[in-house]
Design a protein around this motif. Structure first.
Motif, short mmCIF file in Angstrom:
data_model
loop_
_atom_site.label_atom_id
_atom_site.label_comp_id
_atom_site.label_asym_id
_atom_site.label_seq_id
_atom_site.Cartn_x
_atom_site.Cartn_y
_atom_site.Cartn_z
N GLY A 275 38.69 47.28 53.10
CA GLY A 275 39.00 47.80 51.93
C GLY A 275 40.32 46.35 51.28
O GLY A 275 40.91 46.95 50.61
N LYS A 276 40.68 45.79 52.16
CA LYS A 276 41.34 44.65 51.52
C LYS A 276 40.49 43.54 50.94
O LYS A 276 40.30 42.85 50.88
N LYS A 277 41.34 42.71 49.42
CA LYS A 277 40.78 42.05 49.13
C LYS A 277 40.37 40.94 49.53
O LYS A 277 41.33 40.24 50.27
N ILE A 278 39.53 40.14 49.32
CA ILE A 278 39.23 38.49 50.51
C ILE A 278 39.31 37.25 49.21
O ILE A 278 40.12 36.62 49.75
N ALA A 279 38.97 37.45 47.92
CA ALA A 279 38.77 36.46 47.03
C ALA A 279 38.54 36.92 45.83
O ALA A 279 38.02 37.95 45.37
N SER A 280 38.82 36.06 45.01
CA SER A 280 38.44 36.79 43.25
C SER A 280 38.31 35.38 42.60
O SER A 280 38.13 33.43 43.41
N LEU A 281 36.49 35.00 42.25
CA LEU A 281 36.04 34.39 41.42
C LEU A 281 36.35 33.98 40.69
O LEU A 281 37.12 34.70 39.18
N ARG A 282 37.05 32.12 39.70
CA ARG A 282 38.16 32.15 38.84
C ARG A 282 37.13 31.63 37.62
O ARG A 282 35.99 31.37 37.91
N TYR A 283 37.41 32.19 36.58
CA TYR A 283 36.56 31.18 35.62
C TYR A 283 35.52 32.11 35.07
O TYR A 283 34.94 32.18 34.16
N HIS A 284 35.25 33.79 35.42
CA HIS A 284 34.29 33.95 35.14
C HIS A 284 34.53 35.31 34.37
O HIS A 284 35.46 35.51 33.80
N GLN A 285 33.14 35.16 33.50
CA GLN A 285 34.00 35.76 31.52
C GLN A 285 32.08 36.50 31.71
O GLN A 285 31.06 36.23 32.28
N GLY A 286 32.57 37.96 30.97
CA GLY A 286 30.77 38.48 30.66
C GLY A 286 31.00 39.49 31.86
O GLY A 286 31.10 39.25 33.44
N ILE A 287 30.30 40.72 31.75
CA ILE A 287 29.79 41.52 31.91
C ILE A 287 29.13 40.95 33.18
O ILE A 287 27.53 40.87 33.29
N ALA A 288 29.36 41.68 34.78
CA ALA A 288 28.09 41.30 35.87
C ALA A 288 28.23 42.14 36.62
O ALA A 288 28.68 42.47 37.12
N ARG A 289 27.18 42.59 36.05
CA ARG A 289 26.15 43.34 36.10
C ARG A 289 25.24 43.52 37.68
O ARG A 289 24.68 45.04 38.03
N GLN A 290 25.72 42.61 37.65
CA GLN A 290 24.84 43.06 39.11
C GLN A 290 24.92 41.25 40.22
O GLN A 290 25.68 40.52 39.35
N ILE A 291 24.78 41.67 41.62
CA ILE A 291 25.67 40.41 42.21
C ILE A 291 24.50 40.33 43.49
O ILE A 291 24.29 41.24 44.19
N ILE A 292 23.99 38.88 43.24
CA ILE A 292 23.28 39.09 44.23
C ILE A 292 24.04 37.25 45.60
O ILE A 292 24.82 37.01 44.93
N CYS A 293 23.51 37.97 46.59
CA CYS A 293 23.86 36.66 47.55
C CYS A 293 22.64 35.72 47.47
O CYS A 293 21.68 36.55 48.82
#
Length: 799
Positions: A726-744
């Motif tokens: 449950g520890k935050k590792i990182a965040s995306l910078r400069y992202h805007q808009g609703i990310a309704r889905q994430i793909i790795c």
């Protein structure tokens, strides 16, 4: 002797009391046989023969007796020898026994010594092992202490130099993968303000002047000793030569990029060919402060130290004009992009706009002190003024914008090539700040040590790379978009869903505009899928990557080939389709709908089964590795079931709805509930993690490719990485808009999310933090490694 005489008397008794006997004829033969036996050592036969001879010839008794006595003497000697030999043998036996006893004692002693030696060796080995273990523990403690110290240093350093900080944190983790090092990495990555440079080049001396060619293929630096260096855009040094005898103050390229000029504090202006060969020299008796070349390439403008006059020359050295309008030193000059205007800035707190005839058109008075830098916007409609604060003078409409900043002593101000951004340095904190032309701060680049300010800034035409040079002799390349790798832009509305092929080479995006698109990984649009009558909310590639399944708000799902042709349409749902999937073998099509059902179809569109156990609309569907199906619903349950509808497991978190479900490669299940909680269970349904109190309106959820971290996104466009604790590792910078889905991506290098740095009608491809650290952040220099004393711990680093 008496004994032998007695024996002879017995043998010769008949001779003592009998009559004279006549010798027998065999006497001589008997005597010869006796002598022969005696000589052969057969004493018994010899005596018998002598006795026989004596009986045969008694007259010879005396002689024969002597012979017999001699034989008995020999026998006695033999007996004595035998006894002596026996005694010697006994002595030797006793000696041998004594020696054997000694040998046995020696062997026992040797065995005892060997046992003692083995015991001593065992004790020594144990002591060595103990010493080795203590040494290993000491080394381990040393590594742990070194790792913790580096991690703490990295945490403090990130405000000054995030790039070095993240590399120190990485080094700390390599030395000892403890919590301190991991936390340092996580903290540095998760802080959105941290910007990392991806390349660092030592100039070898302080950079006092810097220019980049118009085609951005090479750049040139000048140092405090008058040395010029020409570099290609990858940072390879092409030429080095002595340009001036003193500090080089300014370098500018001619508009065609074939030549460049340098101005030094040896009172010379020199024109050079691009290869570093000199064309001509202009002699002046003044110290040049700034220099500019007209975009038409026919004139140069320059100002000098302690001089209020601006001089205009032709490239042949002809003095064309002298501009007099400032009341104090002129610090900077600049031509407009069309060459029709010239701007000058001075220590009299003013900027002046001139025409080519030398007439003053407008004057700008700053309220923030000396103006040390000035630049025209690419469209020539405004001026960027570097005073105590960044200022924008929109001289055509008479408007000024003062950027609200705490920065002072700004000497360098430049526009980006397209004019959307500008950047300024700061002598007070050695940073570079990037601003929107509205005056809003975008990002601050930290990497220079205090007291070593940035002396030059340039934007490259790729709209994302910035080069900075410093008086510490370091040239740095910065990627202002960090780990953002690609933008897929072209839909007419926002993107609710996307997919990546199993080989990671193709991208699919689904839009609210009712269309879907197929892209190459590198951003080339390959195909447009049109056929739905409403928004597309779900999209997936088949396992073989040769077909695509889409689900729409129009209550249908469609199977497409990569040419954009519809292979079949799935009709039957009474509500919009919220998710779609393929079976692991690609033979079934799976759909989930707001009508509370999940359905299984074959690839011809034939309905095989309808699952009706949910009490509300479904949000998720997928097939697990064991062949069972998993569905999540707004009824608050997650259910796994087989193709016949037999339920295997039901998860019921304390919520009213499941918004999204993801499954890791090893079968762990994660879900976002409608109370903005993230929960994780193992494959048996045992709870592993619960994260509550996260920002409102979570949407996207995914596991990383290795299953060791979770990605989430929310309504504000924040995309975050979390470990399984449950520890935050990182965040995306400069992202805007609703990310309704994430793909790795399957290889763990990329993540794909809807939304981008400018709008939500695009999708973006990003490096994961691990890949970013590996591929796109500059490594530590050998100087840093030595400074922080970590070469012994990282023997192979940088090699």
């Amino acid at each position: 002797m008496k004994k032998w005489m007695f024996i002879l008397a017995i043998f010769n008794t008949p001779l003592l009391w009998g009559q004279e006997v006549v010798p027998c004829p065999e006497f001589n033969q008997i005597m010869r046989d006796a002598e022969k036996a005696e000589k052969a050592g057969d004493y018994r036969n010899a005596i018998l023969r002598y006795n026989a001879a004596e009986r045969c010839n008694p007259a010879m008794s005396a002689d024969i007796d002597k012979r017999i006595l001699k034989v008995f003497d020999k026998i006695e000697q033999l007996r004595k020898k035998a006894e002596s030999a026996q005694r010697a043998a006994e002595r030797e036996k006793r000696t041998a026994q004594a020696e054997a006893q000694k040998a046995r004692l020696a062997e026992d002693k040797a065995d005892q010594n060997r046992e003692q030696a083995e015991l001593a060796f065992t004790r020594l080995t144990q002591q060595i092992n103990k010493t080795d273990e203590e040494a290993r523990r000491a080394v381990q403690k040393s590594r742990e202490a070194k790792s913790a110290a580096l991690a703490a240093k990295a945490q403090r350093l990130q405000w000054e130099d995030p790039t070095l900080a993240i590399r120190l944190a990485e080094a700390a983790y390599e030395i000892h993968p403890g919590d301190d090092a991991q936390e340092a990495i996580n903290d540095i990555f998760s802080y959105k303000e941290n910007i990392f440079y991806n390349k660092e080049i030592p100039n070898g001396s302080p950079v006092k002047a810097f220019a980049i060619a118009p085609d951005a293929s090479v750049f040139i630096t000048g140092d405090d000793k008058g040395v010029c260096r020409i570099w290609d855009i990858k940072g390879n040094k092409l030429q080095e030569f002595q340009g001036h005898t003193k500090e080089i103050k300014k370098i500018v390229f001619t508009p065609d990029g074939t030549s460049f000029l340098t101005a030094g504090w040896d009172s010379l202006i020199r024109l050079w060919h691009r290869d570093g060969s000199e064309d001509r020299t202009f002699q002046q008796a003044i110290l040049i402060e700034d220099l500019a070349v007209s975009p038409k390439g026919d004139r140069i403008a320059f100002c000098a130290q302690n001089d209020s006059i601006v001089r205009i020359w032709s490239l042949n050295g002809e003095n064309l004009l002298q501009l007099k309008g400032h009341t104090k030193d002129v610090n900077a000059v600049a031509f407009s992009s069309d060459g029709d205007l010239l701007a000058t800035a001075g220590s009299d707190d003013t900027a002046i706009l001139w025409n080519t005839s030398g007439d003053i058109l407008k004057t700008y008075a700053s309220d923030y002190g000396n103006i040390d830098g000035i630049a025209f916007s690419p469209n020539g409609s405004e001026l960027l003024i570097a005073s105590g604060k960044p200022e924008i003078w929109r001289f055509r409409i008479g408007e000024r914008v003062v950027v609200n900043s705490n920065y002072t002593n700004i000497t360098c101000a430049v526009y980006s090539t397209e004019g959307h951004w500008f950047a300024t340095n700061s002598l007070s904190d050695a940073s570079v700040t990037i601003w929107h032309t509205t005056g809003e701060r975008f990002k601050t680049l930290n990497g220079q040590a205090a007291g070593t300010p940035v002396s030059g800034i340039a934007f490259l035409p790729d709209y994302r790379t910035i080069i900075t040079t410093g008086v510490n002799g370091i040239i740095r390349f910065w990627d202002i978009y960090g780990n953002l790798q690609n933008i897929y832009d072209g839909h007419g509305s926002f993107i609710p869903a996307l997919a990546m092929s199993k080989d990671g080479l193709k991208i699919a995006t689904a839009s609210d505009d009712g269309s879907a698109k197929i892209w190459s990984l590198h951003g080339q649009e390959l195909q447009v899928l049109k056929g739905h009558k409403n928004s597309i909310w779900a999209i997936k590639f088949s396992p073989d990557g040769n077909s695509i399944l889409t689900g729409s708000e129009d209550k249908t799902a469609k199977l497409w080939n990569l040419k954009g042709e519809v292979l079949c349409t799935l009709n039957g749902h009474t509500g919009g389709i919220s998710d779609v999937a393929f079976s692991t073998n690609g033979e079934w099509l799976l759909t989930a709908s707001s009508d509370s059902t999940a359905r299984i179809w074959d690839t011809t569109g034939k309905l095989l089964y309808v699952f009706k156990k949910h009490q509300s609309g479904l949000s998720s569907i997928q097939m697990l590795e064991d062949g069972n199906l998993l569905t999540g619903s707004y009824d608050g349950t997650i259910r796994t079931w087989n193709q016949d509808g037999l339920e295997k497991m039901v998860l019921k978190p304390k919520s009213t709805g499941i918004k999204s479900v993801a499954v890791s490669p090893d079968g762990n299940i994660a879900a976002i509930t409608d109370d903005e909680t993230v929960m994780v269970w193992d494959k048996t349904g045992q709870s592993m993690l619960k994260m509550s109190g996260l920002p409102d309106l979570l949407f996207g959820l995914a596991f990383s490719a290795d299953g060791k971290s979770i990605l989430t996104s929310n309504f504000l466009g924040d995309v975050s990485f979390w470990n399984l604790q449950g520890k935050k590792i990182a965040s995306l910078r400069y992202h805007q808009g609703i990310a309704r889905q994430i793909i790795c991506s399957p290889d763990g290098i990329y993540i794909l999310v809807p939304g981008g740095p400018f709008d939500s009608n695009s999708a973006t491809l990003w490096l994961t933090p691990q890949a970013w650290l590996r591929f796109n952040i500059a490594p530590m220099t050998e100087s840093d490694i030595i400074t922080y004393g970590i070469r012994e711990f990282l023997e192979d680093y940088g090699k």
